[in-house]
Design a protein around this motif. Structure first.
Motif, PDB file in Angstrom:
ATOM      1  N   GLY A 134       0.188   8.230   3.402  1.00 33.74           N
ATOM      2  CA  GLY A 134      -0.443   7.759   2.169  1.00 33.74           C
ATOM      3  C   GLY A 134       0.203   6.508   1.629  1.00 33.74           C
ATOM      4  N   CYS A 135       1.538   6.451   1.694  1.00 27.35           N
ATOM      5  CA  CYS A 135       2.244   5.253   1.221  1.00 27.35           C
ATOM      6  C   CYS A 135       1.901   4.037   2.069  1.00 27.35           C
ATOM      7  N   LEU A 136       1.852   4.210   3.382  1.00 27.57           N
ATOM      8  CA  LEU A 136       1.535   3.083   4.259  1.00 27.57           C
ATOM      9  C   LEU A 136       0.106   2.600   4.042  1.00 27.57           C
ATOM     10  N   ILE A 137      -0.826   3.525   3.856  1.00 26.40           N
ATOM     11  CA  ILE A 137      -2.212   3.124   3.602  1.00 26.40           C
ATOM     12  C   ILE A 137      -2.312   2.396   2.260  1.00 26.40           C
ATOM     13  N   ALA A 138      -1.590   2.890   1.249  1.00 27.47           N
ATOM     14  CA  ALA A 138      -1.587   2.222  -0.056  1.00 27.47           C
ATOM     15  C   ALA A 138      -1.009   0.811   0.065  1.00 27.47           C
ATOM     16  N   PHE A 139       0.045   0.664   0.843  1.00 30.91           N
ATOM     17  CA  PHE A 139       0.637  -0.654   1.059  1.00 30.91           C
ATOM     18  C   PHE A 139      -0.345  -1.563   1.787  1.00 30.91           C
ATOM     19  N   ASP A 140      -1.023  -1.029   2.781  1.00 28.84           N
ATOM     20  CA  ASP A 140      -2.022  -1.811   3.513  1.00 28.84           C
ATOM     21  C   ASP A 140      -3.114  -2.308   2.572  1.00 28.84           C
ATOM     22  N   GLU A 141      -3.512  -1.478   1.615  1.00 28.90           N
ATOM     23  CA  GLU A 141      -4.549  -1.888   0.661  1.00 28.90           C
ATOM     24  C   GLU A 141      -4.058  -3.038  -0.218  1.00 28.90           C
ATOM     25  N   LEU A 142      -2.782  -3.010  -0.618  1.00 32.86           N
ATOM     26  CA  LEU A 142      -2.229  -4.130  -1.383  1.00 32.86           C
ATOM     27  C   LEU A 142      -2.233  -5.410  -0.545  1.00 32.86           C
ATOM     28  N   LEU A 143      -1.865  -5.271   0.720  1.00 33.90           N
ATOM     29  CA  LEU A 143      -1.853  -6.446   1.603  1.00 33.90           C
ATOM     30  C   LEU A 143      -3.263  -7.004   1.790  1.00 33.90           C
ATOM     31  N   PRO A 219      13.818  -8.796 -10.489  1.00 31.63           N
ATOM     32  CA  PRO A 219      12.769  -7.777 -10.501  1.00 31.63           C
ATOM     33  C   PRO A 219      12.066  -7.684  -9.151  1.00 31.63           C
ATOM     34  N   TYR A 220      11.526  -6.498  -8.862  1.00 33.40           N
ATOM     35  CA  TYR A 220      10.842  -6.255  -7.591  1.00 33.40           C
ATOM     36  C   TYR A 220       9.331  -6.392  -7.754  1.00 33.40           C
ATOM     37  N   ASP A 221       8.706  -6.901  -6.713  1.00 35.36           N
ATOM     38  CA  ASP A 221       7.238  -6.983  -6.683  1.00 35.36           C
ATOM     39  C   ASP A 221       6.627  -5.649  -6.256  1.00 35.36           C
ATOM     40  N   LEU A 222       7.401  -4.885  -5.461  1.00 35.60           N
ATOM     41  CA  LEU A 222       6.901  -3.616  -4.942  1.00 35.60           C
ATOM     42  C   LEU A 222       8.064  -2.640  -4.833  1.00 35.60           C
ATOM     43  N   ILE A 223       7.855  -1.432  -5.336  1.00 37.09           N
ATOM     44  CA  ILE A 223       8.840  -0.362  -5.204  1.00 37.09           C
ATOM     45  C   ILE A 223       8.151   0.853  -4.589  1.00 37.09           C
ATOM     46  N   PHE A 224       8.702   1.327  -3.484  1.00 38.56           N
ATOM     47  CA  PHE A 224       8.275   2.592  -2.882  1.00 38.56           C
ATOM     48  C   PHE A 224       9.205   3.699  -3.379  1.00 38.56           C
ATOM     49  N   ALA A 225       8.654   4.873  -3.643  1.00 37.89           N
ATOM     50  CA  ALA A 225       9.479   6.047  -3.922  1.00 37.89           C
ATOM     51  C   ALA A 225       8.725   7.263  -3.400  1.00 37.89           C
ATOM     52  N   SER A 248       3.903  -3.602  -8.385  1.00 38.14           N
ATOM     53  CA  SER A 248       3.318  -2.286  -8.142  1.00 38.14           C
ATOM     54  C   SER A 248       4.379  -1.303  -7.650  1.00 38.14           C
ATOM     55  N   VAL A 249       4.131  -0.037  -7.937  1.00 39.60           N
ATOM     56  CA  VAL A 249       4.927   1.037  -7.354  1.00 39.60           C
ATOM     57  C   VAL A 249       3.992   1.905  -6.530  1.00 39.60           C
ATOM     58  N   ILE A 250       4.481   2.358  -5.395  1.00 43.72           N
ATOM     59  CA  ILE A 250       3.755   3.302  -4.550  1.00 43.72           C
ATOM     60  C   ILE A 250       4.599   4.567  -4.503  1.00 43.72           C
ATOM     61  N   LEU A 251       4.028   5.654  -5.003  1.00 51.77           N
ATOM     62  CA  LEU A 251       4.765   6.899  -5.181  1.00 51.77           C
ATOM     63  C   LEU A 251       4.138   8.005  -4.353  1.00 51.77           C
ATOM     64  N   SER A 252       4.989   8.857  -3.771  1.00 55.63           N
ATOM     65  CA  SER A 252       4.476  10.048  -3.094  1.00 55.63           C
ATOM     66  C   SER A 252       5.580  11.085  -3.012  1.00 55.63           C
ATOM     67  N   GLY A 253       5.352  12.110  -2.167  1.00 58.81           N
ATOM     68  CA  GLY A 253       6.188  13.293  -2.187  1.00 58.81           C
ATOM     69  C   GLY A 253       5.622  14.324  -3.133  1.00 58.81           C
ATOM     70  N   LEU A 254       4.341  14.161  -3.492  1.00 62.27           N
ATOM     71  CA  LEU A 254       3.698  14.960  -4.538  1.00 62.27           C
ATOM     72  C   LEU A 254       2.621  15.871  -3.975  1.00 62.27           C
ATOM     73  N   LEU A 255       2.685  17.134  -4.344  1.00 63.39           N
ATOM     74  CA  LEU A 255       1.539  17.991  -4.115  1.00 63.39           C
ATOM     75  C   LEU A 255       0.385  17.526  -5.009  1.00 63.39           C
ATOM     76  N   SER A 272      -0.054   1.259 -15.168  1.00 65.26           N
ATOM     77  CA  SER A 272      -1.409   1.795 -15.110  1.00 65.26           C
ATOM     78  C   SER A 272      -1.764   2.161 -13.676  1.00 65.26           C
ATOM     79  N   LEU A 273      -2.553   3.211 -13.533  1.00 58.36           N
ATOM     80  CA  LEU A 273      -2.935   3.697 -12.208  1.00 58.36           C
ATOM     81  C   LEU A 273      -3.919   2.740 -11.555  1.00 58.36           C
ATOM     82  N   SER A 274      -3.602   2.324 -10.319  1.00 57.17           N
ATOM     83  CA  SER A 274      -4.478   1.426  -9.566  1.00 57.17           C
ATOM     84  C   SER A 274      -5.225   2.152  -8.460  1.00 57.17           C
ATOM     85  N   ALA A 275      -4.571   3.126  -7.828  1.00 48.41           N
ATOM     86  CA  ALA A 275      -5.205   3.830  -6.715  1.00 48.41           C
ATOM     87  C   ALA A 275      -4.565   5.197  -6.562  1.00 48.41           C
TER      88      ALA A 275
END
Length: 290
Positions: A134-143, A219-225, A248-255, A272-275
């Motif tokens: 999910g994180c990789l797909i979200a990153f691909d969408e940003l790209l 500051p970071y342009d992108l943070i993964f967690a 943007s932040v891309i977050l996962s590890g979530l049920l 704010s939520l983007s995706a």
């Protein structure tokens, strides 16, 4: 060689950590001890040890009684060639433009992907889990939207799959990867070397964002967690503060059912939520700082 596990639960972080320390002094001693909070709101912690000899059952019973834990459950694990098992069962994984594969599948890598090699012996974080995908797909969408980050942070990096993906597609970017576990940092650096990217990502042992070199690159342009709900919520203010405007932040590890609580925490921090994407039982979120 047989492997034995001994597992118990008890309430409270401090007693659990003390029990874990006491397990280290058993004879025979465990080859490893883990102390983890059970993420179900119960307040319970799991303490477990791995042994290459049958553990001292009486000693474990005394420890459990002394620390107010449930009796240990001791099990013998079947002998398994885990690397061979991974090679049999873990096929290459496509996530957007990215393909994660083991060296045993090197001849199956197509030319129209961004390849990332993860050896079978380092199976945790290979990308077969819905959170990493999910994180990789979200990153691909940003790209795809033209969002090429110049500064990237991967919090709780594990095998550093996400950090490597960023470094591969943004060769001029500054990429920092951190993990609380020193072994994970070593694995991250080994993965970078295996991909011909040694030194390309700054790998740090850190709790959350608590490291001077993480702060130095803000500051970071992108943070993964890609971690867990509890730490994600706790880190929301720090992650928001480390993010640049429009980042943007891309977050996962979530049920799936945990996602709303995390969205609310980051909304309170100004994002704010983007995706939002669910893969199986797991949800990945993309949030942006206006």
């Amino acid at each position: 060689m047989p492997t034995f596990t001994a597992l118990t639960t008890l309430a409270g972080k401090a007693p659990a950590e003390a029990l874990g320390d006491a397990m280290e002094r058993l004879d025979p001693e465990p080859t490893g001890v883990g102390v983890f909070e059970i993420e179900d709101g119960s307040g319970l912690w799991e303490v477990g040890g791995y042994f290459t000899e049958s553990p001292d059952i009486a000693g474990l019973a005394l420890l459990a009684a002394g620390f107010g834990a449930k009796p240990f459950t001791v099990s013998e694990l079947p002998e398994t060639d885990w690397v061979a098992k991974v090679k049999r069962e873990l096929a290459p994984v496509r996530a957007g433009r990215f393909l994660l594969y083991g060296s045993h599948d090197a001849d199956r890598v197509p030319t129209d992907v961004v390849p990332l090699l993860i050896e079978a012996a380092m199976a945790f974080g290979t990308g077969h889990h819905g959170t990493t995908q999910g994180c990789l797909i979200a990153f691909d969408e940003l790209l795809e939207a033209g969002r090429i980050p110049a500064r990237v942070l991967d919090v709780g990096c594990g095998t550093a799959v996400l950090a490597m993906a960023a470094a591969r597609v943004a060769p001029d970017a500054t990429v920092v990867a951190s993990d609380i576990d020193p072994v994970a940092v070593e694995v991250a650096e080994a993965n970078l070397a295996a991909n011909g990217m040694a030194g390309r990502v700054l790998c740090l042992e850190a709790t959350g964002l608590d490291h001077p070199q993480i702060a130095a690159h803000e500051p970071y342009d992108l943070i993964f967690a890609n971690i867990l709900k509890g730490p994600l919520i706790d880190l929301a203010p720090e992650i928001a503060a480390a993010l640049g405007q429009g980042g943007s932040v891309i977050l996962s590890g979530l049920l799936n059912e945990q996602a709303e609580d995390v969205i609310n925490a980051y909304s309170l921090a100004g994002l704010s939520l983007s995706a939002r994407r669910s893969i199986g039982d797991w949800t990945s979120l993309t949030l942006t700082l206006p």
